[in-house]
Design a protein around this motif. Structure first.
Motif, PDB file in Angstrom:
ATOM      1  N   GLU A  32      37.349 -18.046  39.721  1.00 25.30           N
ATOM      2  CA  GLU A  32      38.675 -18.677  39.649  1.00 25.30           C
ATOM      3  C   GLU A  32      39.718 -17.845  40.379  1.00 25.30           C
ATOM      4  N   ARG A  33      39.674 -16.537  40.183  1.00 21.30           N
ATOM      5  CA  ARG A  33      40.636 -15.665  40.856  1.00 21.30           C
ATOM      6  C   ARG A  33      40.468 -15.727  42.366  1.00 21.30           C
ATOM      7  N   LEU A  34      39.219 -15.800  42.851  1.00 22.35           N
ATOM      8  CA  LEU A  34      38.979 -15.907  44.290  1.00 22.35           C
ATOM      9  C   LEU A  34      39.477 -17.244  44.835  1.00 22.35           C
ATOM     10  N   ARG A  35      39.290 -18.323  44.067  1.00 23.57           N
ATOM     11  CA  ARG A  35      39.807 -19.635  44.480  1.00 23.57           C
ATOM     12  C   ARG A  35      41.329 -19.611  44.589  1.00 23.57           C
ATOM     13  N   VAL A  36      41.987 -18.976  43.625  1.00 26.38           N
ATOM     14  CA  VAL A  36      43.444 -18.872  43.644  1.00 26.38           C
ATOM     15  C   VAL A  36      43.891 -18.042  44.845  1.00 26.38           C
ATOM     16  N   ALA A  37      43.185 -16.928  45.118  1.00 23.88           N
ATOM     17  CA  ALA A  37      43.541 -16.088  46.265  1.00 23.88           C
ATOM     18  C   ALA A  37      43.365 -16.852  47.572  1.00 23.88           C
ATOM     19  N   MET A  38      42.300 -17.618  47.692  1.00 22.01           N
ATOM     20  CA  MET A  38      42.067 -18.403  48.906  1.00 22.01           C
ATOM     21  C   MET A  38      43.156 -19.460  49.068  1.00 22.01           C
ATOM     22  N   ALA A  44      50.067 -19.309  52.633  1.00 18.26           N
ATOM     23  CA  ALA A  44      50.804 -18.287  53.382  1.00 18.26           C
ATOM     24  C   ALA A  44      50.563 -18.394  54.886  1.00 18.26           C
ATOM     25  N   PHE A  45      49.319 -18.679  55.280  1.00 17.50           N
ATOM     26  CA  PHE A  45      48.978 -18.706  56.701  1.00 17.50           C
ATOM     27  C   PHE A  45      48.836 -20.118  57.256  1.00 17.50           C
ATOM     28  N   ASN A  46      49.174 -21.118  56.432  1.00 14.98           N
ATOM     29  CA  ASN A  46      49.245 -22.511  56.850  1.00 14.98           C
ATOM     30  C   ASN A  46      47.948 -23.021  57.481  1.00 14.98           C
ATOM     31  N   PHE A  47      46.845 -22.945  56.717  1.00 16.69           N
ATOM     32  CA  PHE A  47      45.603 -23.553  57.182  1.00 16.69           C
ATOM     33  C   PHE A  47      45.027 -24.437  56.093  1.00 16.69           C
ATOM     34  N   ASP A  48      44.206 -25.381  56.520  1.00 18.99           N
ATOM     35  CA  ASP A  48      43.577 -26.318  55.606  1.00 18.99           C
ATOM     36  C   ASP A  48      42.548 -25.582  54.758  1.00 18.99           C
ATOM     37  N   LEU A  49      42.613 -25.763  53.464  1.00 20.36           N
ATOM     38  CA  LEU A  49      41.712 -25.067  52.545  1.00 20.36           C
ATOM     39  C   LEU A  49      40.255 -25.456  52.773  1.00 20.36           C
TER      40      LEU A  49
END
Length: 68
Positions: A32-38, A44-49
């Motif tokens: 979950e923490r990694l998903r939130v960080a991604m 922040a960097f304006n890219f499609d998840l």
């Protein structure tokens, strides 16, 4: 354009209140923490998840270390 801080949106709380709030809102698992960080990186960097940018491998070099 003038930006102003809305001081009514937040309030100072006690240590116990802050700790209780963090316990409730903190993601439970590493995944979950990694998903939130991604997600935060994508904002922040304006890219499609679902389509993150690829690493530019031409920007890095790799060389073997010489043994002495």
């Amino acid at each position: 354009m003038s930006l102003r801080l809305d001081r009514t949106a937040f309030h100072a709380g006690t240590h116990a209140e802050t700790e209780a709030c963090h316990r409730v809102q903190e993601p439970a698992t590493l995944a979950e923490r990694l998903r939130v960080a991604m997600y935060l990186n994508s904002v922040a960097f304006n890219f499609d998840l679902n389509n993150p940018p690829r690493l530019d491998r031409t920007a890095f070099s790799c060389r073997a270390h010489a043994e002495h």
